[in-house]
Design a protein around this motif. Structure first.
Motif, mmCIF file in Angstrom:
data_model
loop_
_atom_site.group_PDB
_atom_site.id
_atom_site.type_symbol
_atom_site.label_atom_id
_atom_site.label_comp_id
_atom_site.label_asym_id
_atom_site.label_seq_id
_atom_site.Cartn_x
_atom_site.Cartn_y
_atom_site.Cartn_z
ATOM 1 N N GLN A 178 41.955 40.393 31.070
ATOM 2 C CA GLN A 178 41.019 41.453 30.704
ATOM 3 C C GLN A 178 41.482 42.801 31.240
ATOM 4 O OE1 GLN A 178 37.089 40.433 31.957
ATOM 5 N NE2 GLN A 178 36.931 38.661 30.593
ATOM 6 N N GLU A 179 41.453 43.794 30.376
ATOM 7 C CA GLU A 179 41.976 45.112 30.730
ATOM 8 C C GLU A 179 41.206 45.730 31.887
ATOM 9 O OE1 GLU A 179 42.657 49.474 28.644
ATOM 10 O OE2 GLU A 179 42.318 47.688 27.408
ATOM 11 N N GLU A 180 39.899 45.563 31.924
ATOM 12 C CA GLU A 180 39.082 46.162 32.986
ATOM 13 C C GLU A 180 39.428 45.562 34.342
ATOM 14 O OE1 GLU A 180 34.379 46.796 34.204
ATOM 15 O OE2 GLU A 180 34.921 45.986 32.226
ATOM 16 N N ALA A 181 39.577 44.246 34.411
ATOM 17 C CA ALA A 181 39.917 43.578 35.668
ATOM 18 C C ALA A 181 41.311 43.967 36.121
ATOM 19 C CB ALA A 181 39.817 42.061 35.491
ATOM 20 N N ALA A 182 42.238 44.057 35.162
ATOM 21 C CA ALA A 182 43.614 44.436 35.492
ATOM 22 C C ALA A 182 43.646 45.843 36.061
ATOM 23 C CB ALA A 182 44.491 44.343 34.250
ATOM 24 N N SER A 183 42.915 46.758 35.423
ATOM 25 C CA SER A 183 42.880 48.132 35.888
ATOM 26 C C SER A 183 42.297 48.227 37.284
ATOM 27 C CB SER A 183 42.065 48.983 34.912
ATOM 28 O OG SER A 183 41.971 50.309 35.369
ATOM 29 N N SER A 184 41.251 47.455 37.553
ATOM 30 C CA SER A 184 40.616 47.473 38.869
ATOM 31 C C SER A 184 41.583 46.995 39.950
ATOM 32 C CB SER A 184 39.371 46.582 38.850
ATOM 33 O OG SER A 184 38.759 46.571 40.123
ATOM 34 N N SER A 185 42.308 45.911 39.669
ATOM 35 C CA SER A 185 43.269 45.382 40.645
ATOM 36 C C SER A 185 44.385 46.374 40.917
ATOM 37 C CB SER A 185 43.861 44.059 40.137
ATOM 38 O OG SER A 185 42.879 43.054 40.058
ATOM 39 N N LEU B 77 46.801 45.136 55.681
ATOM 40 C CA LEU B 77 47.839 44.220 55.222
ATOM 41 C C LEU B 77 47.219 42.965 54.606
ATOM 42 C CD1 LEU B 77 50.861 43.619 55.041
ATOM 43 C CD2 LEU B 77 50.705 42.508 57.269
ATOM 44 N N PHE B 78 46.114 42.519 55.192
ATOM 45 C CA PHE B 78 45.434 41.338 54.658
ATOM 46 C C PHE B 78 44.943 41.613 53.235
ATOM 47 C CE2 PHE B 78 41.949 38.159 54.538
ATOM 48 C CZ PHE B 78 42.695 37.040 54.876
ATOM 49 N N MET B 79 44.459 42.835 53.034
ATOM 50 C CA MET B 79 44.005 43.210 51.698
ATOM 51 C C MET B 79 45.186 43.296 50.738
ATOM 52 S SD MET B 79 41.799 46.467 50.427
ATOM 53 C CE MET B 79 41.356 46.603 48.693
ATOM 54 N N LEU B 80 46.303 43.811 51.200
ATOM 55 C CA LEU B 80 47.485 43.903 50.351
ATOM 56 C C LEU B 80 47.953 42.515 49.932
ATOM 57 C CD1 LEU B 80 49.286 46.185 49.224
ATOM 58 C CD2 LEU B 80 50.859 45.772 51.119
ATOM 59 N N SER B 81 47.810 41.558 50.828
ATOM 60 C CA SER B 81 48.173 40.174 50.497
ATOM 61 C C SER B 81 47.279 39.636 49.391
ATOM 62 C CB SER B 81 48.050 39.284 51.742
ATOM 63 O OG SER B 81 48.908 39.729 52.771
ATOM 64 N N ARG B 82 46.006 39.965 49.480
ATOM 65 C CA ARG B 82 45.062 39.536 48.443
ATOM 66 C C ARG B 82 45.432 40.176 47.102
ATOM 67 N NH1 ARG B 82 39.434 39.326 46.977
ATOM 68 N NH2 ARG B 82 39.547 39.248 44.701
ATOM 69 N N LEU B 83 45.772 41.426 47.145
ATOM 70 C CA LEU B 83 46.126 42.128 45.918
ATOM 71 C C LEU B 83 47.434 41.614 45.328
ATOM 72 C CD1 LEU B 83 45.111 45.714 47.075
ATOM 73 C CD2 LEU B 83 44.031 44.397 45.245
ATOM 74 N N PHE B 84 48.340 41.138 46.186
ATOM 75 C CA PHE B 84 49.580 40.541 45.696
ATOM 76 C C PHE B 84 49.272 39.353 44.781
ATOM 77 C CE2 PHE B 84 52.503 36.937 46.466
ATOM 78 C CZ PHE B 84 53.583 37.396 45.724
ATOM 79 N N VAL B 85 48.302 38.564 45.172
ATOM 80 C CA VAL B 85 47.910 37.412 44.350
ATOM 81 C C VAL B 85 47.385 37.881 42.996
ATOM 82 C CG1 VAL B 85 46.349 35.430 44.182
ATOM 83 C CG2 VAL B 85 47.380 36.019 46.382
ATOM 84 N N ASP B 86 46.587 38.939 43.018
ATOM 85 C CA ASP B 86 46.026 39.463 41.766
ATOM 86 C C ASP B 86 47.130 40.024 40.867
ATOM 87 O OD1 ASP B 86 43.601 38.748 42.732
ATOM 88 O OD2 ASP B 86 42.905 40.783 43.175
ATOM 89 N N VAL B 87 48.068 40.741 41.458
ATOM 90 C CA VAL B 87 49.170 41.313 40.672
ATOM 91 C C VAL B 87 50.025 40.205 40.081
ATOM 92 C CG1 VAL B 87 51.284 42.694 40.798
ATOM 93 C CG2 VAL B 87 49.214 43.479 41.966
ATOM 94 N N GLN B 88 50.268 39.163 40.880
ATOM 95 C CA GLN B 88 51.032 38.021 40.374
ATOM 96 C C GLN B 88 50.309 37.378 39.191
ATOM 97 O OE1 GLN B 88 53.981 36.896 41.031
ATOM 98 N NE2 GLN B 88 53.855 35.050 39.777
#
Length: 487
Positions: free
Chosen positions: A82-89, A62-73
């Motif tokens: 950048q397309e590569e960073a977006a794809s990785s997230s 869940l902690f990781m999902l919270s981190r990923l929420f920030v990236d998606v936002q």
């Protein structure tokens, strides 16, 4: 459990999964982190591993999902990132959802742990943002959406608290947005979530206002546009049909095309052998009223250029009423519907007259070789007159009041006049004789009327014999006699 974790970790050169997951919160995301998540996802497929998973692992996910929420936002705010960073997230988000999804399979303790930690609310926040990204055609975003929706489906199974939480957060706007996706798999998973969460109380919510009703209508539309998605049919048959109020409201707001879809589902459901019929009597009575109010629309089919959807609705309503009144005890109160029999007899008179006064689909034909596309046998009104006779017969079975009413409406001679062979109405002779048999049974007045009729379009004697009667002519009049049984 520790040995189990070490065994899985050792095979992937990861001595401590929890530690690796926690590092993701502070490190720049790389393919190594994706491998870590894939290791966890694979391990969670094992039932024993899921059962003995420490809450710390769930918390780390869940902690990781919270981190990923920030990236998606961040991706939503800066669509030109950048397309590569977006794809990785997005790949990490999809894998994190997969791990959550696997953790919930038949594991109440993990479901409860996730809901206590707020994972459902967080997942909806991510999904709403992924919807914005997926509209741009991102395959990675679509994959993340699918996995997120699957997680919601798994966390809801068998857990009422999760179902209620999901419904409160997703109904109706997020669900509707997900159902509007062009991704058939995502739509199918969304329908699975809706089906899992629905109950009697939630179904009643669907009629409260226009927004809620739009969700119901969208599901009906998906039954037509995505016929391979079974979840839409399950929603209608297992939930919608248990609410007569919802069906009535939906039917009123539907287009004729949508009505046809709903009626096809109801007709199919009538053919399913179950301990309890899911179609309620109140729905049957409502459909009978719809038929009586609008049945004259079928007359437009006498025009060769007609393609009237309203007429098609009438035809399908008649099919349903025929099935409902064919010995189904729960629907036999339809015999007491005040206007149904009158409307059916009157309609048979009108289509019979139309068929005689001009050549159209209601005109009796004798060409049984019409098998080409667009031929008479493919016309939507095929067998319509036969089914009208069938419904009259059903409504008169063991019902003296209806038997008398047919006589009063001059329906007996009308039905007899429809006993001739007609390739536009296969088996019309049999249904007409069936109707006559039910109209005459234990009814002396109707039998006397038959005896006084002169030979004008009377049924073939062999047909009547099949029903246990014979016709005798005496002094220019016809007498209906029961066949003598062989000694």
């Amino acid at each position: 459990m520790c040995a189990r974790v070490l065994m899985v970790a050792s095979s992937d050169s990861m001595p401590n999964i929890n530690s690796a997951l926690c590092q993701i919160a502070t490190e720049k995301l790389t393919n190594t982190h994706l491998i870590t998540l894939q290791t966890v996802t694979t391990a969670l497929r094992d039932e024993q591993f899921r059962y003995y998973t420490f809450s710390t692992l769930i918390f780390s996910l869940l902690f990781m999902l919270s981190r990923l929420f920030v990236d998606v936002q961040h991706l939503v705010e800066k669509m030109d990132s950048q397309e590569e960073a977006a794809s990785s997230s997005l790949c990490l988000t999809a894998e994190c959802f997969r791990a959550h999804r696997n953790a919930c399979v038949q594991c109440t303790q993990n479901q409860s742990c996730l809901i206590d930690l707020g994972s459902i609310k967080l997942s909806f926040e991510i999904l709403t943002r992924l919807l914005k990204i997926s509209s741009g055609g991102s395959n990675d975003a679509s994959d993340s959406l699918r996995c997120g929706i699957q997680f919601l489906g798994n966390v809801a199974v068998g857990n009422q608290l999760c179902k209620d939480d999901i419904w409160e957060l997703g109904f109706p706007h997020v669900f509707r947005d997900l159902l509007e996706l062009a991704d058939e798999k995502a739509v199918s998973y969304t329908c699975m979530v809706i089906h899992t969460c629905l109950d009697k109380h939630k179904t009643e919510q669907l009629v409260k206002d226009t927004q809620q009703l739009r969700l119901s209508l969208k599901i009906i539309d998906l039954c037509r546009t995505l016929p391979d998605v079974d979840w839409t049919v399950f929603i209608v048959t297992k939930h919608f049909l248990k609410s007569s109020e919802l069906i009535k409201k939906m039917y009123t707001e539907m287009t004729n095309e949508e009505r046809l879809t709903l009626l096809e589902l109801i007709l199919a459901q009538l053919g399913v052998v179950e301990e309890e019929n899911c179609v309620m009597l109140s729905i049957a009575q409502f459909l009978a009223s719809c038929f009586t109010d609008h049945c004259s629309a079928v007359l437009t089919l006498s025009s060769e250029s007609s393609d009237d959807q309203e007429a098609m609705v009438v035809i399908r309503l008649l099919d349903i009423l025929c099935e409902m009144t064919s010995g189904c005890k729960e629907f036999m109160p339809l015999q007491n519907h005040s206007d149904l029999l009158r409307a059916t007899v009157d309609l048979l008179k009108e289509v019979h007259l139309l068929g005689k006064t001009s050549k159209n689909v209601f005109t009796a034909a004798h060409d049984f070789s019409l098998t080409r596309p667009g031929g008479a046998d493919s016309h939507p009104a095929l067998s319509f007159k036969a089914h009208l006779s069938r419904l009259i017969g059903n409504l008169c079975h063991g019902h003296v009041v209806n038997q008398d009413k047919v006589r009063e409406l001059d329906g007996i001679a009308l039905i007899l006049d429809n006993c001739s062979i007609d390739s536009n109405n296969p088996f019309i002779s049999q249904w007409a004789v069936f109707a006559i048999r039910n109209i005459l049974e234990h009814n002396l007045e109707n039998q006397k009327l038959i005896q006084g009729l002169r030979r004008q379009g009377v049924a073939d004697d062999s047909m009547l014999r099949e029903m246990g009667f014979r016709v005798e002519e005496r002094d220019g009049s016809l007498l209906l006699r029961p066949l003598k049984k062989d000694p």
